[in-house]
Each structure stands twice: as C-alpha cells, then as structure tokens.
Design a protein around this motif. Structure first.
Motif, PDB file in Angstrom:
ATOM      1  N   LYS A 103       0.845  -1.191   0.000  1.00  0.00           N
ATOM      2  CA  LYS A 103       0.000   0.000   0.000  1.00  0.00           C
ATOM      3  C   LYS A 103       0.876   1.235   0.000  1.00  0.00           C
ATOM      4  O   LYS A 103       0.645   2.203  -0.723  1.00  0.00           O
ATOM      5  CB  LYS A 103      -0.888  -0.014   1.234  1.00  0.00           C
ATOM      6  CG  LYS A 103      -2.351  -0.114   0.847  1.00  0.00           C
ATOM      7  CD  LYS A 103      -3.234   0.181   2.030  1.00  0.00           C
ATOM      8  CE  LYS A 103      -4.685   0.117   1.577  1.00  0.00           C
ATOM      9  NZ  LYS A 103      -5.529  -0.544   2.576  1.00  0.00           N
ATOM     10  N   ILE A 105       3.946   1.568  -0.980  1.00  0.00           N
ATOM     11  CA  ILE A 105       4.615   1.776  -2.268  1.00  0.00           C
ATOM     12  C   ILE A 105       3.689   2.528  -3.210  1.00  0.00           C
ATOM     13  O   ILE A 105       4.092   3.425  -3.926  1.00  0.00           O
ATOM     14  CB  ILE A 105       4.999   0.426  -2.916  1.00  0.00           C
ATOM     15  CG1 ILE A 105       6.126  -0.224  -2.143  1.00  0.00           C
ATOM     16  CG2 ILE A 105       5.431   0.631  -4.368  1.00  0.00           C
ATOM     17  CD1 ILE A 105       6.588  -1.524  -2.749  1.00  0.00           C
ATOM     18  N   HIS A 106       2.420   2.146  -3.172  1.00  0.00           N
ATOM     19  CA  HIS A 106       1.477   2.752  -4.106  1.00  0.00           C
ATOM     20  C   HIS A 106       1.005   4.130  -3.696  1.00  0.00           C
ATOM     21  O   HIS A 106       0.612   4.930  -4.531  1.00  0.00           O
ATOM     22  CB  HIS A 106       0.286   1.821  -4.314  1.00  0.00           C
ATOM     23  CG  HIS A 106       0.591   0.747  -5.301  1.00  0.00           C
ATOM     24  ND1 HIS A 106       0.102  -0.514  -5.207  1.00  0.00           N
ATOM     25  CD2 HIS A 106       1.363   0.744  -6.410  1.00  0.00           C
ATOM     26  CE1 HIS A 106       0.550  -1.246  -6.204  1.00  0.00           C
ATOM     27  NE2 HIS A 106       1.327  -0.495  -6.944  1.00  0.00           N
ATOM     28  N   GLU A 107       1.043   4.380  -2.420  1.00  0.00           N
ATOM     29  CA  GLU A 107       0.592   5.697  -1.961  1.00  0.00           C
ATOM     30  C   GLU A 107       1.617   6.772  -2.252  1.00  0.00           C
ATOM     31  O   GLU A 107       1.290   7.929  -2.455  1.00  0.00           O
ATOM     32  CB  GLU A 107       0.301   5.659  -0.453  1.00  0.00           C
ATOM     33  CG  GLU A 107      -1.097   5.175  -0.161  1.00  0.00           C
ATOM     34  CD  GLU A 107      -1.256   4.803   1.309  1.00  0.00           C
ATOM     35  OE1 GLU A 107      -0.313   5.025   2.096  1.00  0.00           O
ATOM     36  OE2 GLU A 107      -2.322   4.273   1.648  1.00  0.00           O
TER      37      GLU A 107
END
Ligand SMILES: [Zn+2]
Lengths: 194, 80
Positions: A103, A105-107
């Motif tokens: 999460k 990494i994606h945020e």
C-alpha cells in the motif's frame, strides 16, 4: 562444470590424487568466496574451505552422482558455515513478513529512483560496508541470497542444498533482496552511496 | 482476494525468481501504468547487481590456495 567431470569424479572416488587435485582446483575459489560472504571473517572462510575439502577427500566415495559434484560441495560447505554461525549466536534484526508494505509503495508520489554507482565496488571500504549489511541478515535469508544471487545457483539447486521447498526458497530470496535494498537506501542518506 | 493483494503477490513472486526473466503478462501490464512498482523492482535489480559486482572483485589469495593443497596433501595443478 569441468569437461569430463564425471570421469574425474570417478577417478577421485578410486583415490586418484590428480583427479582430486583437479576438483579442488576447480571449486576451491567458489567455496572460499562462499565462506567470505557467509562468515565475513577471512580466517573463518579459510577454516570452512579446509573443512569442506577435507570432507571431499574423505567422503567422495560416498557421492552418488544424483546431483552434480558442485552442489554436493556447496551442501557440505553451507552446512559447515551454518554450524559456525550457530556456534556464535547473536541478535539479528526482525525481518517483517509483509514487507514491503505494498500500500505504501502505491501511496507514495512517484519517488525518485535510487541512484547506483557500480564503480564504487572497486573501493574496498565500500565492499566492506556492503558485506556488513549482508551480514545483518539472519542466516536463513543470507544463505539463500548468496547461493542464488552471488553463486548463480538455480532455485531448485538452492532448495536442494538447504532442504527447502522451491517456493520457500523464493520467499526467502525476495525478503533478503528487499531487506538489502532498504538498507542501501538508508546508507544512501548517509552518503555512502552516490 | 482483492486486486491489489493479487498484484502484490505477483510482485513478490517475481522478485523471488530470476530477475532477468520477463514478468508475467499481468505484471507487465501493471508496471506500464504503475511507476511506483516499476521503480521498486528496478531498485531491487540494481541492489542485486551491485552485490554481484562487489563479489567479482574478491580474489582468493594465493596463500589460501597453497595452504589448502598442503593440508590436503595434494599437488596444486596450477603450479606445474
Ligand atoms: Zn504498482
């Protein structure tokens, strides 16, 4: 693998000293390297090297030929190294199992990619630092990384050497790689990297 | 399983395997539109490469080889 390796192994099993010497000559470099990365200290690496090849000389007649001689040697060497590590217990960092936080990494905003200066490996001190970071890893992760990434053994060979399943081997390799990456990222902020 | 969790597993699976292999189709598609994952995978690849290069620099000292052959009571074929 050496040319005619099977023949050479056969001869070694019959006690032929030249054949034994050829096997030692072919593989001692790799085993010493393995020792250095597993145990860090030169003296320990040298001890491991000697023990491994003494075992070869003593037990080569027991080698059954259902793996290659080098995986057999790696198995002996790895076991010796792991035993040595066990005899000097220390505290290792906890390796979280759900790392990396996907999460997170994606945020993140697209972050700048870490820069790598591969020339830096020519610097002895830098290599020492890399080795120290590697040495922080608990042996079960470190060993997989060394066999797979530094010695180019396959997942299957590594799994066999360490008595693991292949999927377990992959998981450990992933965690080791991830840990090292994160540590190098920390180092970078300490300006050890470029 | 959520889509994200599935993709997470694909990334982990990929990063536990040979890094010069092609990622599976699904992962490739994800990487095309997800710079974060792309950067993350790249950094792992470079970390591995850095360690490999460092390892190549280490040589076995002659004294170590010599001692080994002496201990084993064998002739070093290199010295003939
Ligand atoms: Zn992504």
């Amino acid at each position: 693998m050496m040319e005619n390796e099977e023949k050479i192994v056969e001869k070694a099993q019959e006690g032929d000293k030249d054949a034994l010497a050829r096997l030692v000559n072919e593989y001692h470099d790799r085993i010493y390297h393995l020792g250095l990365s597993m145990l860090k200290q030169e003296q320990d690496a040298e001890d491991m090297l000697q023990e491994t090849f003494l075992t070869l000389v003593e037990k080569v007649h027991q080698f059954k030929g259902n793996s290659s001689i080098y995986t057999w040697l790696y198995r002996i060497a790895t076991n010796i190294a792991l035993k040595k590590l066990k005899s000097k217990p220390r505290k290792y960092p906890h390796i979280p199992i759900d790392e990396p936080d996907f999460k997170k990494i994606h945020e993140k905003e697209t972050k700048e990619e870490m820069e790598f200066d591969f020339e830096k490996v020519n610097n002895y001190k830098f290599r020492k630092t890399l080795n120290e970071v590697l040495d922080e890893l608990p042996p079960k992760y470190k060993t997989v990384f060394i066999l797979r990434d530094l010695h180019n053994l396959s997942t299957r060979e590594t799994a066999k050497i360490l008595n693991l399943t292949e999927s377990n081997t992959k998981v450990r390799l992933f965690r080791a790689r991830n840990y090292l990456k994160e540590k190098l990222e920390d180092l970078k902020t300490e300006e050890l990297m470029v | 399983m959520s889509k994200e969790k599935k993709m997470y597993e694909k990334v982990c699976e990929y990063l536990g395997c040979d890094l010069d292999a092609e990622p599976c189709k699904e992962l490739q598609e994800h990487l095309h539109k997800c710079p974060q994952c792309e950067v993350y995978i790249d950094e792992i690849k470079n970390t591995v490469k850095l360690y490999q290069k460092a390892d190549e620099c280490e040589e076995t000292p002659d004294s170590v080889s010599k001692k080994l052959f002496a201990t084993l009571n064998l002739d070093n074929p290199k010295q003939d």
